[in-house]
Design an enzyme around this catalytic site. Structure first.
Site, mmCIF file in Angstrom:
data_model
loop_
_atom_site.group_PDB
_atom_site.id
_atom_site.type_symbol
_atom_site.label_atom_id
_atom_site.label_comp_id
_atom_site.label_asym_id
_atom_site.label_seq_id
_atom_site.Cartn_x
_atom_site.Cartn_y
_atom_site.Cartn_z
ATOM 1 N N LYS A 184 0.849 -1.188 0.000
ATOM 2 C CA LYS A 184 0.000 0.000 0.000
ATOM 3 C C LYS A 184 0.884 1.237 0.000
ATOM 4 O O LYS A 184 1.923 1.269 0.652
ATOM 5 C CB LYS A 184 -0.911 -0.001 1.228
ATOM 6 C CG LYS A 184 -2.028 1.023 1.162
ATOM 7 C CD LYS A 184 -3.058 0.768 2.242
ATOM 8 C CE LYS A 184 -4.230 1.725 2.114
ATOM 9 N NZ LYS A 184 -5.282 1.449 3.124
ATOM 10 N N GLN B 38 3.868 14.739 18.596
ATOM 11 C CA GLN B 38 5.277 14.345 18.566
ATOM 12 C C GLN B 38 6.119 15.188 19.530
ATOM 13 O O GLN B 38 6.987 14.667 20.225
ATOM 14 C CB GLN B 38 5.819 14.506 17.140
ATOM 15 C CG GLN B 38 7.289 14.216 16.968
ATOM 16 C CD GLN B 38 7.598 12.741 16.850
ATOM 17 O OE1 GLN B 38 6.695 11.924 16.779
ATOM 18 N NE2 GLN B 38 8.868 12.403 16.823
ATOM 19 N N ARG C 262 2.740 11.202 16.618
ATOM 20 C CA ARG C 262 3.524 9.968 16.628
ATOM 21 C C ARG C 262 3.121 9.024 15.491
ATOM 22 O O ARG C 262 3.921 8.186 15.078
ATOM 23 C CB ARG C 262 3.335 9.261 17.975
ATOM 24 C CG ARG C 262 3.989 9.998 19.133
ATOM 25 C CD ARG C 262 5.485 9.770 19.178
ATOM 26 N NE ARG C 262 6.160 10.793 19.992
ATOM 27 C CZ ARG C 262 7.466 10.873 20.130
ATOM 28 N NH1 ARG C 262 8.248 10.013 19.504
ATOM 29 N NH2 ARG C 262 8.012 11.828 20.852
ATOM 30 N N HIS D 271 8.801 4.735 28.095
ATOM 31 C CA HIS D 271 7.769 4.428 27.116
ATOM 32 C C HIS D 271 8.106 3.181 26.304
ATOM 33 O O HIS D 271 7.216 2.532 25.766
ATOM 34 C CB HIS D 271 7.534 5.632 26.187
ATOM 35 C CG HIS D 271 8.610 5.846 25.175
ATOM 36 N ND1 HIS D 271 9.733 6.608 25.415
ATOM 37 C CD2 HIS D 271 8.750 5.380 23.909
ATOM 38 C CE1 HIS D 271 10.502 6.615 24.348
ATOM 39 N NE2 HIS D 271 9.945 5.880 23.422
ATOM 40 N N LYS E 215 16.040 8.565 14.676
ATOM 41 C CA LYS E 215 16.522 9.951 14.642
ATOM 42 C C LYS E 215 16.471 10.513 13.221
ATOM 43 O O LYS E 215 16.161 11.695 13.030
ATOM 44 C CB LYS E 215 17.936 10.033 15.202
ATOM 45 C CG LYS E 215 18.022 9.751 16.692
ATOM 46 C CD LYS E 215 19.433 9.886 17.187
ATOM 47 C CE LYS E 215 19.523 9.511 18.656
ATOM 48 N NZ LYS E 215 19.179 8.081 18.896
ATOM 49 N N TYR F 191 12.843 11.693 12.823
ATOM 50 C CA TYR F 191 12.346 12.819 13.620
ATOM 51 C C TYR F 191 13.176 14.081 13.421
ATOM 52 O O TYR F 191 12.650 15.193 13.578
ATOM 53 C CB TYR F 191 12.112 12.442 15.081
ATOM 54 C CG TYR F 191 13.267 12.391 16.043
ATOM 55 C CD1 TYR F 191 13.965 13.530 16.418
ATOM 56 C CD2 TYR F 191 13.612 11.192 16.670
ATOM 57 C CE1 TYR F 191 14.982 13.491 17.351
ATOM 58 C CE2 TYR F 191 14.633 11.137 17.618
ATOM 59 C CZ TYR F 191 15.321 12.291 17.950
ATOM 60 O OH TYR F 191 16.324 12.241 18.881
ATOM 61 N N GLN G 177 13.669 21.759 24.397
ATOM 62 C CA GLN G 177 13.834 22.338 25.732
ATOM 63 C C GLN G 177 13.856 23.866 25.673
ATOM 64 O O GLN G 177 14.527 24.521 26.476
ATOM 65 C CB GLN G 177 15.121 21.793 26.375
ATOM 66 C CG GLN G 177 15.076 20.292 26.599
ATOM 67 C CD GLN G 177 16.268 19.782 27.387
ATOM 68 O OE1 GLN G 177 16.352 19.936 28.606
ATOM 69 N NE2 GLN G 177 17.197 19.158 26.690
ATOM 70 N N ARG H 287 -2.758 32.238 27.878
ATOM 71 C CA ARG H 287 -1.355 32.673 27.803
ATOM 72 C C ARG H 287 -0.867 33.348 29.082
ATOM 73 O O ARG H 287 -0.044 34.268 29.047
ATOM 74 C CB ARG H 287 -1.156 33.608 26.609
ATOM 75 C CG ARG H 287 0.168 33.422 25.873
ATOM 76 C CD ARG H 287 0.362 32.049 25.320
ATOM 77 N NE ARG H 287 1.675 31.833 24.734
ATOM 78 C CZ ARG H 287 2.100 30.678 24.222
ATOM 79 N NH1 ARG H 287 1.316 29.630 24.235
ATOM 80 N NH2 ARG H 287 3.303 30.576 23.694
#
Length: 523
Positions: free
Chosen positions: A13, A46, A61, A131, A210, A213, A299, A375
């Site tokens: 597919k 993500q 994800r 996880h 890696k 992402y 971060q 905010r």
């Protein structure tokens, strides 16, 4: 793939992916994708709270996992084509693809916020949970609840129990596997050790997880990605490193370190994925990209503020939200990870569930999330760089316990310095670590290269050969302090006290930026 070994033509597919283009997936992968457990990943961001800072960081994800499965297959197929002597089978490739597809099944709401912030605070004193542990459990749950075991055993897939073990071993590999006296894996023998480096490479961090992402996150964040993963795949080869392999020391005055990779000390070779010697710069670009993404996005100081707020809201709601698991048993948020039926119901929708609730028991959690959407974030007090000597002293102890003890002490000291009617809990202290994936070590010290003249021999790179690529330090710890109280009367005073506190604790205060990033979409 697996079907070609039995002479069957398998219809794949096609998925249209914004990063990798048109991606063809094996039908067994599609069967896994078309399950509730995998579809759940559509609703887990993500980058966690990063979407509240970067408006383009809306990817999930779900698409990342498909991308990793694709790249895992491409790397495995490239090695098979380039080196037939490796005896990579179509079943090997299919297993590697499934591992890539399922490696993130265990992520909770807002990804690393759940297992990196929420669970450690709500489950103190318990065995550390990651996880990856849940990914293995969720894979078993997915296969069992969707009756895929029988499908996997049938032709043209023909995967057996050993293949399932192999898939789970790739999802959570063993640390320093090649250095252990006995081969720690059951799924594949030592002669296929390189397969364990494709999805999650514990040796040096160079893996397709890696690759995807970096490319995907940079695309959605609007940040330049300088690493070319297709070039790596094109030039990757499997080479043998001797059982007693010699690793370049970070200190040239020290002798090289030797690690045994043999069960009987006869220097059995370990097969590893290696790159061309000229690719050193490209690989350092990869680790530079990782470091840069952590500083600019993962971060980012406003992202930290928002994620602390979401974590605090989840903690306030922990005792008041129950999730039904198997056999009708009810679980708290922090307990759901112990039951995959319950855990599969946890996604980012938890944010809206709390935000739009109207019950009194969720009032405190709801008010924190209302501050995010209006905010009114936790305010940034300041940040300081931990001096290298102090960092070394602390790392000799239990890092997690030392950090928690330090946080509690520093919060108390700042509270006392203000001499106001506030609580230490009005402060939040965060350790932000910026490294190259291997703590304070050079990741390429564990990476082997081959030369054009001899593609069979692997050797480590010497740091003296690449001075222009290497940073002075591979890791630094930054201490950040946030003001959680909605009353900002004492905020400026807190900033002044923070500066004095840095001096007394031998911390180097970093440049105090303006309120850059406090407005939505700025960073």
């Amino acid at each position: 793939m697996a079907g070609s070994e039995s002479g069957n033509e398998i219809q794949r597919k096609v998925f249209n992916d914004p990063i990798h283009g048109h991606v063809e997936l094996h039908p067994l992968l599609v069967k896994i994708i078309d399950t509730p457990q995998f579809q759940r990943l559509r609703n887990i961001k993500q980058l966690g709270g990063g979407y509240f800072v970067y408006p383009g960081a809306c990817h999930n994800r779900f698409e990342h996992s498909i991308g990793v499965a694709h790249l895992a297959g491409e790397l495995a197929k490239a090695l098979k084509s380039r080196q037939p002597e490796l005896n990579i089978t179509d079943r090997d490739i299919l297993c590697v693809q499934i591992a890539g597809l399922c490696h993130d099944l265990g992520h909770g709401p807002f990804s690393h916020l759940f297992d990196g912030m929420f669970i450690p605070e709500t489950c103190k004193g318990q065995k550390r949970w990651k996880h990856e542990d849940a990914s293995i459990e969720m894979f078993d749950h997915l296969v069992e609840s969707n009756n895929l075991t029988e499908v996997m055993r049938m032709k043209p897939y023909s995967l057996d129990e050993n293949d399932e073990i192999f898939i789970k071993e790739m999802i959570k590999p063993v640390e320093n596997a090649s250095a252990q006296a006995e081969w720690p894996y059951k799924g594949r023998r030592r002669d296929k050790s390189f397969l364990y480096e494709i999805v999650s490479n514990k040796r040096n961090g160079i893996d397709v997880d890696k690759f995807d992402y970096f490319a995907r996150d940079c695309h959605h964040l609007g940040i330049q990605n300088n690493f070319d993963h297709w070039r790596f795949i094109k030039l990757a080869r499997v080479c043998e490193a001797q059982g007693e392999k010699q690793i370049c020391s970070r200190d040239e005055e020290k002798k090289p370190v030797k690690r045994s990779c043999s069960s009987d000390n006869d220097e059995k070779p370990v097969k590893q994925i290696c790159s061309r010697d000229k690719e050193v710069g490209n690989l350092y670009n990869m680790f530079h990209t990782r470091n840069y993404l952590h500083r600019r996005a993962y971060q980012h100081r406003v992202n930290d503020s928002i994620q602390i707020m979401i974590k605090d809201a989840f903690m306030k709601a922990d005792d008041h939200i129950k999730i039904r698991g198997s056999n009708g048993k009810m679980f708290k948020l922090s307990e759901a990870k112990n039951n995959m039926e319950a855990y599969s119901k946890l996604t980012d929708h938890l944010f809206e569930h709390i935000l739009y609730s109207d019950t009194e028991d969720l009032k405190e959690a709801r008010e924190i999330l209302q501050r995010i959407v209006s905010r009114k974030l936790y305010k940034f007090v300041g940040e300081a760089l931990e001096e290298e000597e102090e960092e070394k002293k602390r790392k000799k102890k239990s890092v997690k316990k030392e950090q928690q003890d330090a946080k509690d002490t520093w919060k108390k000291e700042l509270t006392e310095a203000l001499k106001a009617k506030i609580s230490p809990d009005d402060f939040e202290v965060v350790f932000a670590t910026f490294d190259y994936g291997m703590k304070n070590e050079d990741p390429l010290a564990e990476t082997y290269f081959y030369k054009k003249e001899d593609v069979t021999k692997a050797y480590p790179i010497n740091k003296s050969q690449v001075p222009r690529y290497r940073p002075e330090r591979f890791s630094e710890n930054v201490i950040r302090v946030y003001w959680k109280n909605i009353d900002e009367t004492n905020l400026e005073t807190a900033k002044d006290k923070f500066r004095g506190w840095c001096r007394s604790n031998r911390f180097q205060e970093l440049r105090d930026l303006d309120d850059e990033g406090q407005n939505q979409g700025q960073n």
